[in-house]
Design an enzyme around this catalytic site. Sequence first.
Site, PDB file in Angstrom:
ATOM      1  N   LYS B  76      21.764  14.115 -26.628  1.00 51.45           N
ATOM      2  CA  LYS B  76      21.387  12.730 -26.913  1.00 51.45           C
ATOM      3  C   LYS B  76      20.060  12.397 -26.255  1.00 51.45           C
ATOM      4  CE  LYS B  76      23.398   8.030 -26.608  1.00 51.45           C
ATOM      5  NZ  LYS B  76      24.510   7.231 -26.068  1.00 51.45           N
ATOM      6  N   SER B 151      26.725   4.112 -29.369  1.00 50.30           N
ATOM      7  CA  SER B 151      25.324   4.429 -29.511  1.00 50.30           C
ATOM      8  C   SER B 151      25.041   5.918 -29.750  1.00 50.30           C
ATOM      9  CB  SER B 151      24.565   3.983 -28.260  1.00 50.30           C
ATOM     10  OG  SER B 151      24.979   4.741 -27.131  1.00 50.30           O
ATOM     11  N   SER B 175      30.523   4.596 -26.210  1.00 45.47           N
ATOM     12  CA  SER B 175      29.459   5.192 -27.024  1.00 45.47           C
ATOM     13  C   SER B 175      29.643   6.657 -27.384  1.00 45.47           C
ATOM     14  CB  SER B 175      28.106   5.005 -26.342  1.00 45.47           C
ATOM     15  OG  SER B 175      27.704   3.666 -26.464  1.00 45.47           O
TER      16      SER B 175
END
Lengths: 497, 490
Positions: B76, B151, B175
């Site tokens: 990420k 997210s 997330s």
Amino acid sequence: MTLNNGYPTTTVIGLEVHVQLKTDTKLFCGCSTEFGAPPNTQVCPVCLGFPGALPVMNDAAIELSIRAGLAIDCSIPPMTKWDRKQYFYPDSPKGYQISQFDLPICADGFLEIPDPANPDRTRRLGIIRAHLEEDAGKSMHDEAAGRSDTRIDLNRCGTPLLEIVSQPDMRSSAEAKAYLLELKLRMTHLGISDCEMQQGSLRVDANVNLHIDVDGKKIATPIVEVKNMNSFRAVERAIEYEIDRQYDLWEETGKTIDDESKTTRGWDDGAGTTFLQREKEESADYRYFPDPDLLPIRLPIERIEAAKASLGELPGALRTRLESQYGIKPYDADVIVNQGPELIAYFEEAASVSGDGKRTSAWIQQDVMRTMKDRGIGIGDFPVAAGLLGGLLKRVAGGELDTARARDVLAHMVENGTSVDAAVSALGIESVDGGELESLCKELLAANPQVAEDFNAGKQQAVGSLIGQAKKKNPNANPQQVRETLIRMLQESAGNA
Amino acid sequence: MLDSALEILRLQSAGEATAVEIAGAALDAIEASQPTINAFTHVDRETALAAAAVVDAKRAAGGKLGSLAGVPVAVKDVLCTRDMPTTCSSKMLKDFRPPYDAGVVERLRAADAVIVGKTNMDEFAMGASTESSAFGVTRNPWDTTRIPGGSSGGAAACVAAGTVPLSLGTDTGGSIRQPAAMCGVTGLKPTYGRVSRYGLIAFASSLDQVGPIAWSVPDVALMLQAIAGYDHRDSTSLNIDISHYTDVLSSSDLRGLKIGILRDSMDRDGVEDSVRKATMDAAGVFESIGAEIVEIDLPHTDYWVPTYYVIAPSEASSNLSRYDGAHYGHRSTDSSNSDKLGPLVTSYCRSRAEGFGDEVKRRIMVGTYALSEGYADQYYSQALKVRRLIKGDYDAAFSQVDLLLGPVTPTPAFPLGSKIDDPIQMYLCDLFTVGANLAGVPAISLPAGVDASGLPVAIQLQAPVLEESRLLFAGAAFQTATDHHKRRPK
Ligand SMILES: [Zn+2]
């Protein structure tokens, strides 16, 4: 105190002192704290607040803070924590400073100082708290020739500071200075800080206002904070200046603490004036909250006790003991204590060998400290060990050596690192026996009849001219013994006459 | 071939494929999926192939290989990487190249994983749909008109799209688990402090945690094993030995395990039937393999979202202060002066106005407000108190049961754009997930069915602090008994 022949006035002073802790590395990273490196060479992602970097606490700073707190009679709570203080500033790379808000590491202490107004008394000045925080960087403004560049050196970012906040207990600039001197002494004595004001390792902000007694009613002038003064002299002068300024301004405008909130002023050393920096229309909102990157710190009672035990004798107690144990004056005890623990130990050892504290104190303050200064060394590097100096001074005290010869001996020892005996023989110093001295004196008196006449006419000092001559004829002659022998002989011959 | 790390390890040791071949296949798949899915913000084919070649050479030389040797991994874009940009999917950091690797990235490299690229996300990890990225939205591989969750939307979508077997997400309020649920994959949020946060660009420091996403529990366990453990550079890192997470995956018998089902919270408004049904079905599965199911209640569930939405923005408002265009981040080139503020403050304001997106600004405003004088007692301090109550609820629940079972999300993946203008609706996506972050407990999202239109639906298991093994053990048993995790998008 009465100012300007006006109303009786009390000056109210509180000091905020930032002391830079003497750690090798910064508060939350391994960067060096050394002063004077080229800009931005002592920085890393942590102290620069790089995205993703995290602070890790330096335990040495905690230990020094505990010692500092104990040295000013603070209590050390069982738990302390870190908070973030938010403000945007070019010197502060994270946009916040890691500091301590509601649980500082030291709370509620005091400092005792000699009362400048009355040397027989002491004053106890309260300390509200002392908290640890990281220092910010330094902005250097280049406004030469129409430029408005600001260059930022972040070497200082993350350097550990202990902010010591006093109660508004001081009543004069002299008290403020005495407080600062005592604080500095304790911090340097315990190795907590260098307290070098020029290098910024001790910085002072003073909060000053006046309480004016108008026909029995107390009126307070608005509080002024004078920021960042870099000498004790500046602190004194700024306070004196503020006393006059605030009184005059009150007379002129009648404004009191109720009409105006605290303002911040700077000190212009050249002009000898303070100047307005910023008016706090509303107090800044720092939005303090616990720093989620750092865990609260537990300070077990055993740790505090161990720190307490390691402090040893604090300066106040030390001074008193040196005075009584070695029979030296308060001033001399103060000078020695101010030099720090190593020199104190040196003095104590030399004095106990010499058996003469006063003489030892004088020699250390003059000969030893001058040599240290000339050579730019500390007592640890002084070439003559305390025991050797003591031995030398013992001979002086016993009359074996005169002061001037002893100085030569010490100088020889400093140069060559030898013992007293070796130096004495290297310099060809021999003790002169009584018979030798008698015949020398007899010879001199015979050659200088005027001296006997002057002496008999009551001018004792006349013998002084012969001492120099005696020294010339025999460099080993002890001037004191020569003087005593001459006087004895002259008195005897006068008595016989 | 690319959907299982364990299979990739087997292929290499059996000599059936090289790391370079596997990386090449992953890179090709990424390239093919990017136009539709847009799961990545950065892919560097050459660097990835070179890393794979190093693994092959090591293997050929008979060297000792790491636990993820030759396995393509996506990271990420909130985690710092020395050789790739780290943008947080924000215009603010679009050019940021950190001079260091995050602690977890170091561990991945040490395990000989092949990092293929950085995945898309909501800007600064704020969002539940990956629509707030400055690099465009990521689409859900099951239905490209829908969001992948957020997210860590890119991190879940890249696994679901079959491009890499493992990816690293971060979970501040759900997330990892929420996008894993919406993309039909398995995602684990470890205990707070179990995985280093060093090099994780902070959103809300007291809640953020890094964790793995994969199709199945054994792969998740494999990745957790590689990234978990103490890091002296993170003061909140737990200095406690890690378990052997991969040792507990063979059992399919849960006898003696007591699972509390969070029934009350499922009956809230806005929770879809498919979600409720999946949870009840899963309870049945757990019972069938020996677990005891009891109903349990966490009394302060109603306060989870409000508490979270005070604490997280408060910390974010502070963490994001450094992006002022002078120290870090985008600097405005608009040099016209504002007479009111002076050049410095004008520059800060313009840089932040241009660099941050709407959702980030909204949270900075909320957080600044919640911490401000006169309101901190009412909001921030109050939220901290409630957080303690929530932790207390968990402690009480775990004194009665071994695990908690409930939904991950109120609904399956929703259409792109459907909630982007309604922050409150977006925040309610975190309804079931934020509790674990507030309490610091580990939680796992497991695929558990599909809704009427074929979209994935998931369940969540939560365990006491540091009981990741228990989650993996129960999760693996569930996946042995079911096929939900084997379903793939068309
Ligand atoms: Zn540093």
